[in-house]
Design a protein around this motif. Sequence first.
Motif, short mmCIF file in Angstrom:
data_model
loop_
_atom_site.label_atom_id
_atom_site.label_comp_id
_atom_site.label_asym_id
_atom_site.label_seq_id
_atom_site.Cartn_x
_atom_site.Cartn_y
_atom_site.Cartn_z
N LYS A 12 25.10 11.89 62.44
CA LYS A 12 25.03 12.97 63.42
C LYS A 12 23.77 13.81 63.25
CE LYS A 12 28.60 15.42 64.49
NZ LYS A 12 29.79 16.28 64.38
N GLU A 13 23.22 13.85 62.06
CA GLU A 13 22.01 14.61 61.79
C GLU A 13 20.80 13.69 61.87
OE1 GLU A 13 21.81 17.80 61.44
OE2 GLU A 13 23.97 18.19 61.42
N GLU A 14 19.86 14.05 62.74
CA GLU A 14 18.68 13.21 62.93
C GLU A 14 17.83 13.10 61.68
OE1 GLU A 14 14.93 12.86 66.12
OE2 GLU A 14 16.44 14.45 66.29
N LYS A 15 17.88 14.11 60.81
CA LYS A 15 17.08 14.08 59.59
C LYS A 15 17.57 13.02 58.60
CE LYS A 15 19.87 17.80 57.58
NZ LYS A 15 19.85 19.18 57.04
N HIS A 16 18.76 12.48 58.83
CA HIS A 16 19.29 11.46 57.93
C HIS A 16 18.92 10.05 58.37
CE1 HIS A 16 22.68 14.56 56.92
NE2 HIS A 16 21.56 14.82 56.27
N ASP A 17 18.20 9.89 59.48
CA ASP A 17 17.91 8.55 59.98
C ASP A 17 17.15 7.70 58.98
OD1 ASP A 17 19.17 9.30 62.27
OD2 ASP A 17 17.38 9.41 63.52
N SER A 18 16.25 8.32 58.25
CA SER A 18 15.44 7.55 57.28
C SER A 18 16.30 6.97 56.16
CB SER A 18 14.34 8.44 56.70
OG SER A 18 14.91 9.58 56.05
N LEU A 19 17.44 7.60 55.87
CA LEU A 19 18.31 7.08 54.81
C LEU A 19 18.88 5.72 55.17
CD1 LEU A 19 20.31 10.33 53.90
CD2 LEU A 19 18.22 9.44 52.84
N PHE A 20 19.07 5.47 56.44
CA PHE A 20 19.63 4.19 56.88
C PHE A 20 18.62 3.05 56.79
CE2 PHE A 20 22.51 7.22 58.71
CZ PHE A 20 23.75 6.59 58.70
N LEU A 21 17.37 3.38 56.53
CA LEU A 21 16.33 2.35 56.41
C LEU A 21 16.09 1.94 54.97
CD1 LEU A 21 13.75 3.86 58.95
CD2 LEU A 21 15.34 1.97 59.36
N GLU A 22 16.78 2.57 54.00
CA GLU A 22 16.50 2.34 52.59
C GLU A 22 17.14 1.06 52.06
OE1 GLU A 22 17.61 5.80 50.45
OE2 GLU A 22 16.06 7.08 51.33
N ASN A 23 18.20 0.58 52.68
CA ASN A 23 18.87 -0.62 52.20
C ASN A 23 19.45 -1.38 53.39
OD1 ASN A 23 21.32 0.89 52.76
ND2 ASN A 23 20.92 1.94 50.81
N ASN A 24 20.42 -2.21 53.14
CA ASN A 24 20.97 -3.07 54.19
C ASN A 24 22.21 -2.47 54.84
OD1 ASN A 24 22.61 -3.36 51.95
ND2 ASN A 24 23.14 -5.49 52.42
N ILE A 25 22.34 -1.16 54.85
CA ILE A 25 23.52 -0.54 55.45
C ILE A 25 23.61 -0.86 56.93
CG2 ILE A 25 22.21 1.60 55.76
CD1 ILE A 25 25.99 1.33 55.16
N LEU A 26 22.48 -0.95 57.63
CA LEU A 26 22.50 -1.28 59.06
C LEU A 26 23.01 -2.70 59.28
CD1 LEU A 26 19.11 0.29 60.23
CD2 LEU A 26 21.41 1.22 60.52
N ASP A 27 22.64 -3.63 58.42
CA ASP A 27 23.14 -5.00 58.56
C ASP A 27 24.65 -5.06 58.34
OD1 ASP A 27 20.52 -6.31 58.90
OD2 ASP A 27 20.18 -5.66 56.86
N LEU A 28 25.15 -4.26 57.40
CA LEU A 28 26.58 -4.24 57.14
C LEU A 28 27.35 -3.65 58.31
CD1 LEU A 28 26.54 -3.06 53.42
CD2 LEU A 28 27.05 -5.35 54.26
N VAL A 29 26.80 -2.60 58.92
CA VAL A 29 27.48 -2.00 60.07
C VAL A 29 27.50 -2.97 61.25
CG1 VAL A 29 27.40 -0.10 61.72
CG2 VAL A 29 26.92 0.35 59.32
N LYS B 254 15.19 14.77 76.08
CA LYS B 254 15.86 14.42 74.83
C LYS B 254 16.84 15.52 74.45
CE LYS B 254 14.99 12.87 70.11
NZ LYS B 254 13.96 12.60 69.07
N ASP B 255 18.03 15.12 74.07
CA ASP B 255 19.05 16.09 73.69
C ASP B 255 18.66 16.78 72.40
OD1 ASP B 255 20.54 15.35 75.88
OD2 ASP B 255 21.68 13.83 74.78
N ASP B 256 18.93 18.11 72.37
CA ASP B 256 18.65 18.86 71.15
C ASP B 256 19.59 18.48 70.04
OD1 ASP B 256 16.62 20.16 72.47
OD2 ASP B 256 17.90 21.81 73.15
N ARG B 257 20.80 18.04 70.39
CA ARG B 257 21.78 17.64 69.38
C ARG B 257 22.44 16.34 69.81
NH1 ARG B 257 26.91 19.23 71.09
NH2 ARG B 257 26.91 20.44 73.02
N ARG B 258 22.95 15.65 68.84
CA ARG B 258 23.60 14.38 69.11
C ARG B 258 25.08 14.62 69.41
NH1 ARG B 258 20.88 10.34 64.53
NH2 ARG B 258 18.82 10.30 65.50
N THR B 259 25.52 14.12 70.53
CA THR B 259 26.90 14.32 70.96
C THR B 259 27.61 12.98 71.03
OG1 THR B 259 26.20 14.24 73.28
CG2 THR B 259 26.38 16.40 72.25
N PHE B 260 28.87 13.00 70.62
CA PHE B 260 29.70 11.78 70.61
C PHE B 260 29.99 11.34 72.03
CE2 PHE B 260 33.74 9.87 68.52
CZ PHE B 260 33.14 8.63 68.56
N PHE B 261 30.51 12.23 72.83
CA PHE B 261 30.76 12.00 74.24
C PHE B 261 30.09 13.12 75.03
CE2 PHE B 261 34.24 9.75 72.21
CZ PHE B 261 34.25 8.55 72.91
#
Length: 881
Positions: free
Chosen positions: A368-385, A55-62
Amino acid sequence: MASSMNRVPTKPTKRKPAERAFYEKPADKATSSDIINEARSSLRTLRTNRPHTPKDDRRTFFGERAGHERPPSSFSLGARHFDGNDSRPSSRDTGRPVSGKRLAPLEMTPNLPPPGPVSPPGGDAVPKLPKPPSIVTKRPGSGSRRQRAKLINAVSQEGITQVLPPPLVRQNSMPTKPPTSPEESQSRRVHSGPKERTRLELQHNGEESNQRSSSAGTLHPPGQRERASSGGSCRSESGYVSDRAASRGSRTGSGSKREEETAEEALYWNTKVAPILERVLPPHLGSVDSPVVEGICKACDELYDALEEGNMLGRAAKRRNVALKTIFKLSDLSEPRVLLRAARLILALHVSGGNLTSVCKLVFKISKEEKHDSLFLENNILDLVVSLLGRVEYPDLGEALVYCLGALKFLSGNTTVSQRLFQASLIQALAKLLASINEQQRKSGRLSKTGVNLLVQVTGILRNLADLPETRGDFLTRGIIPELCHIMDVYIAEGELMLNVSRLFSKLTLSQDCCSALVDEATCFQCLLNLLDKYPERSDITVRVCFILGNLTVRNDDCRYCLFNAPNAMDILVSVFRGYFAKDLKGLRETPRESNSRSSSGENSPSINKTEDVLIKLIRIIANLSINQDIGPLIAANETCVDLMMQILDYKDINVSEELVLNAVITINNLSYYNIPGSAITERQMDISRLLLKLLMTDNMAGMIEASRVFGNLSRAIEVRDYITNKKVDEMMMTLLDAGSREIVYTSCGVLINLTADEHRRPLLKQEGGIQKLIEVMRDFGRSDWQLAGMVCMTLWNYSEKIESSVETFGEQETADLIDLLVDLLDEETALDTPENADWDEETQDFMRSYWHSEFCPVASQLLQRVERCQSALVPIGDES
């Protein structure tokens, strides 16, 4: 050797499968009896673990090999990057791509005649152009008009009046009325200048400049000023005054016709939406306290609910731009929760152009920050994306799509988030996008850099979603596998994209259904071989391609034909084999200290030692191919391939590289099964025997079993049997009869069967107590392993070939025990009774009954007759002695 190899065909001919009786089980369906039988098969396939990806230590775009034409992953983003006037039509409305970028003004260069007098054909003189007037900085007014008058009335030195072109006329401007007073004239000069009339400046100033110019500086045609002034406000029956200035600033999704705001819509906006908008922005932008953040988040959620309740999401709201201008200001804050809620509102209002790109960048920045993943589960932002992917069509807004997909790639690495994305039909949206990109490439015939960037992100998302077992059905039904094969064929020069595709297929081919779908593509095997040939130095791609080919050939015999018959298939496989083994030998030349350091740190494990992992996966392909009765002899005749296998046994230590050595031994065992002229295994059987002897001397039980299997095949040659006898291997095989492992006992019996074929080697079996050991093996394992019991009977049958007296041949006690045991095991009711510690299903019981009839009874009944016939030692009557 060359002449011997010419005697075998270069291409295997596929045999027509025999018709299956109605009561026989299908060949492609594994049963419990197949599993039991496979462990004893002379030819075996190999299974291995999927290549390890840390598993990558950081998230990379490319990836690290990203080119210079890739979008940046770091950027500044704030309210200034959003356009407050988002009422322009989108690409879906007009059918044309909207870039969201303002165009620079065009430079106009007049076509002037060359200097100097030029005589026309008629002989008339051409007047000279007047000199440009000197520019003096003055107050705009009468001075400018006087200079214009001088230009119009300019007279050349010859006295001929120069006619100038008429001044430029503003297009789409309302007719003006002559000023009636100096104040009105001055007001018009101030408020109707080109700055207020310029569309470009309106986009910079947003809604405020639009309102200002429309209320203060707009000139109405005659007969319309009264209507405009009277229509500035409209009172409804309830007494509400509608703000027409704000409603006129908004447009419908068509971007052409303005719609008036109804009284009900205005009332709802002022009573439900406007009060919430006032609470959205904090007192000051920048860093805010936690209570303020909570208040903003609550206000944003209430605003979304109010807009949804009033059916004002999308582009339906008349004052949509007013809300957007307020929401855009939230992007200057640094709190991720606020930024994500702002992005949710912006996406729900269906922005387009540059605003869409900016909001995608905003979502990307948060993800980009893994600690923010839980924020995307709070509402329907994933459905909108996900719904955004369905609205935007490729190649429109490619930059926005890249950042949107990059965010989804980061988020799909989280198992919980990936499950939500799957439920939001992300795979369906990605399948549509894949088809659009490939279709665009087929039409244009060229590779688009934007398309490559999008494909890197799409395949990265699919790679993460493939970890969920429930997604396999969508991969099959959405047509993703054919699109991926096209990508492998066309974009082979894109290394990072090929890595993603290989990682994705290495997961999908763990499913037999996905393997069947992949082999249905005509270019599948050739594309995979091309990847091996294109990227021999990239172990991350090579190891996964080898793993995929191993998965495809582990069960399906048709796949073995397809792979082996592909152009240059064995040449590519052997070339990769040779290259990585040379690289591995180079690593073995390290000093002992370096080697011990690597061993202690775990770098020699298959999951970390990339070079060795490639060899493991590649040898597995060769072992699986050798299962085929037509392909196996051809591989056995390949000297280079056999030599590389032998070098692995020679240079590698089984205690350090266990899986690699075992795979090489199993492959040699498969190839040694084909005892044909021209076989490199047959020609090198003595050298192979010496290498196998080292494995028998180790403490590795698996190595001893596999080496014994090979000796079971090689001992068909008398030279090998002599070598085994000289090296005391026969005594070792008799000792192994006492082992508790039935597999060790089984392989030992295989070697002893061949050794007892020679008469001068038989006495050793009795001398070493082998007779009694064989009887005990049959008693201990017989009822649960009829194949092993049959092997024991075959060994005793070979041993008793020249029998005259059973007692002298076996021994008195051994003869009695053998007869009693054979009689007992040949009784069907007693023999097929399920052992107490066994839990057999009906299928296993049928399998055991079948093996009792086919593997045990024929040889056991003949052995019993021979022993009983020679058991009596009576003297004939009449013999005085």
